[in-house]
Write a protein that holds these residues in place. Structure first.
Motif, short mmCIF file in Angstrom:
data_model
loop_
_atom_site.label_atom_id
_atom_site.label_comp_id
_atom_site.label_asym_id
_atom_site.label_seq_id
_atom_site.Cartn_x
_atom_site.Cartn_y
_atom_site.Cartn_z
N ILE A 176 0.94 -0.97 0.01
CA ILE A 176 -0.23 0.10 -0.61
C ILE A 176 0.79 0.63 0.35
N LYS A 177 1.14 1.95 -1.62
CA LYS A 177 1.65 3.03 -1.05
C LYS A 177 0.91 4.30 -1.63
N ASN A 178 0.12 4.16 -2.25
CA ASN A 178 -1.27 5.45 -2.24
C ASN A 178 -1.88 5.83 -1.09
N THR A 179 -1.85 6.98 -0.75
CA THR A 179 -2.34 7.64 0.45
C THR A 179 -3.56 7.38 0.77
N GLU A 180 -4.23 7.30 -0.58
CA GLU A 180 -6.05 7.17 -0.56
C GLU A 180 -5.90 5.75 -0.15
N GLN A 181 -5.08 5.13 -0.59
CA GLN A 181 -5.45 3.22 -0.11
C GLN A 181 -5.18 3.06 0.69
N MET A 182 -3.92 4.02 1.25
CA MET A 182 -3.41 3.89 3.46
C MET A 182 -5.21 4.35 3.89
N ARG A 220 3.61 0.63 10.39
CA ARG A 220 4.59 0.00 9.94
C ARG A 220 3.85 -2.00 10.36
N LYS A 221 2.91 -1.79 11.62
CA LYS A 221 2.81 -3.18 11.55
C LYS A 221 1.63 -3.33 11.14
N TYR A 222 0.40 -2.10 11.02
CA TYR A 222 -0.65 -2.23 10.51
C TYR A 222 -0.55 -2.05 9.34
N TYR A 223 -0.14 -1.82 8.52
CA TYR A 223 -0.11 -1.17 6.53
C TYR A 223 1.09 -3.20 6.35
N GLY A 224 1.46 -3.33 7.75
CA GLY A 224 2.35 -4.75 6.91
C GLY A 224 1.21 -5.51 7.05
N ARG A 225 0.18 -5.20 8.52
CA ARG A 225 -0.47 -6.94 8.43
C ARG A 225 -1.40 -6.34 6.92
N VAL A 226 -1.44 -5.07 6.48
CA VAL A 226 -2.48 -4.86 4.96
C VAL A 226 -2.17 -6.20 3.82
N GLN A 227 -0.79 -5.72 4.18
CA GLN A 227 0.42 -6.35 2.91
C GLN A 227 0.26 -7.93 3.79
N GLU A 228 0.13 -8.39 4.43
CA GLU A 228 0.14 -9.43 4.16
C GLU A 228 -0.83 -10.06 3.63
N SER A 229 -2.38 -9.36 4.29
CA SER A 229 -3.30 -9.75 3.93
C SER A 229 -3.38 -9.66 2.56
N ASN A 230 -3.58 -8.97 2.13
CA ASN A 230 -3.38 -9.06 0.11
C ASN A 230 -2.72 -10.08 -0.73
N LYS A 231 -1.30 -10.97 0.33
CA LYS A 231 -0.81 -11.80 0.55
C LYS A 231 -1.37 -13.15 -0.02
#
Length: 423
Positions: A271-277, A322-333
């Protein structure tokens, strides 16, 4: 051009051993490793391809970044010691072990160079059945193993795993998600069609509702926004993916079976787009906070302000992010289907609650337990598998008003600057 050819380095040694056994019939299996942080630290990818009615092939890519290399002789080389252990089970009996395959992977190097160890292994899967494939990567030097699971559909020659997908560089592709303007090539030994219809859908699905919500679930309606045709030529089907959405190459017009390609942002699964964040943070935001961030002229400043306020300091805010969006990334995977992984029911629970202590796999779904099995104070989420033509990774949560208290407790912990179940 031989698209079945996989190039190995001379230092990659693979030995395959096949065995078979049976066990008592039980319709579920449990693991305490699946989805855990230490399990996900190994960057690995797998895909199953059905070669014919009795043989299937497992392709793998494993990054050596977290693997341990040691000197075992007087040379200048450092060696890793990795074993890939594959188990196949009947979908109708998840304790019925049908076959195993052990793949020993040896690699050596003189410098600490990050690279990918790739290969394939053949194993037996009979036609007309569905299977559950458990993959364990064992690092003998590190004395740790990593677990991954795959569902394998061999009921007909029309399912996804009857096609091997390549990029223009003739490399096997493992993910189901792609970026705009990608081009892929498909090959099949079991499906002999010459003409395929491709349905395109503009994917813009809402994020999951809270686990206590009793609002009617939105059902997906099979109404493509457009349709076009592609042709097999010299054993290959070329498919361009020009825009975001998802493309479903139909192999059976009646059942709508086929191969689906999900096209997301170029940075996906990150997640790199601010709106997506901001969108992904909705699970722990009040509606007013969310609206203010989405309507702000400077969205980046708005979302930074949100995290700074709940973190209390720059250092703590950075850790929460770092933790929150790390979980977002793992959820996507882990949970991507025809919608982004973080928007799914499992993604929502994973982001807010973390990885479950125990995952129980069943034929029609999986159960996540936070706490000890059988403990009445444990939180237990049941996910039901949805049968659809696009994916075997679509599950919905059995919601209950009983989840309201633990949901708000987990959300409140985040809002107090603490990470719920940091695992």
């Amino acid at each position: 051009m031989n698209f079945f050819k996989i190039l190995y380095s001379f230092s990659l040694l693979i030995v395959v051993f096949l065995t078979a056994c049976t066990s008592q019939k039980i319709n579920q299996s449990s693991t305490d490793r699946l989805y855990k942080k230490e399990n996900n630290e190994l960057n690995s990818k797998y895909t199953v391809y059905h070669v014919n009615d009795s043989i299937s092939e497992l392709f793998y890519e494993i990054s050596n970044e977290v693997l341990i290399y040691k000197k075992t002789d007087t040379s200048n080389y450092f060696y890793n010691d990795v074993k890939l252990f594959v188990k196949t089970y009947s979908e109708d009996n998840l304790e019925l072990l049908l076959d195993t395959a052990s793949i020993y992977i040896k690699d050596r190097q003189t410098d600490a160079i990050v690279k990918t160890l790739s290969g394939n292994v053949f194993f037996k899967l009979k036609k007309s059945f569905n299977y559950y494939v458990e993959i364990n990567v064992i690092d003998n030097h590190k004395k740790i193993f990593y677990q991954h699971n795959l569902y394998s559909n061999k009921e007909s020659p029309n399912s996804r795993q009857n096609f091997l997908v390549y990029n223009p560089r003739q490399e096997v592709l493992f993910n189901s998600y792609y970026k705009p303007d990608d081009v892929v090539y498909l090959q099949s030994a079991r499906n002999k069609e010459k003409l395929y219809e491709v349905d395109f859908f503009k994917a813009n699905f809402k994020l999951a509702l809270p686990p206590f919500s009793l609002e009617q679930m939105q059902h997906f309606s099979y109404k493509p926004d457009s349709t076009f045709s592609v042709y097999e030529k010299n054993g290959l089907v070329e498919l361009a993916l020009p825009q975001k959405g998802f493309f479903h190459l139909k192999t059976n017009n009646e059942t709508k079976e086929g191969v689906t390609f999900y096209v997301y942002e170029s940075s996906y699964p990150k997640i790199k787009n601010t709106e997506q964040m901001i969108l992904a943070t909705r699970y722990i935001m009040a509606k007013k906070e969310f609206d203010n961030c989405m309507l702000a002229n400077d969205k980046k400043a708005a979302i930074d302000k949100f995290w700074l306020e709940i973190g209390g300091s720059n250092e703590r805010a950075k850790e929460l992010i770092r933790k929150y969006y790390g979980r977002v990334q793992e959820s996507n995977k882990l949970f991507s289907s025809f919608q982004e992984g973080w928007k799914t029911d499992r993604g929502m629970i994973y982001i807010v609650f973390g990885a479950p202590n125990k995952v129980t796999k069943r034929k029609n779904g999986e159960v996540w337990t936070y706490g000890e099995l059988g403990n009445p104070s444990s939180i237990v989420f049941s996910f039901i598998k949805v049968i659809n033509p696009f994916t075997d990774n679509d599950y919905y949560l059995e919601r209950s008003e009983a989840f309201k208290a633990p949901w708000y407790e987990a959300v409140d912990m985040w809002r107090q600057g603490r990470i719920y179940l940091d695992n």
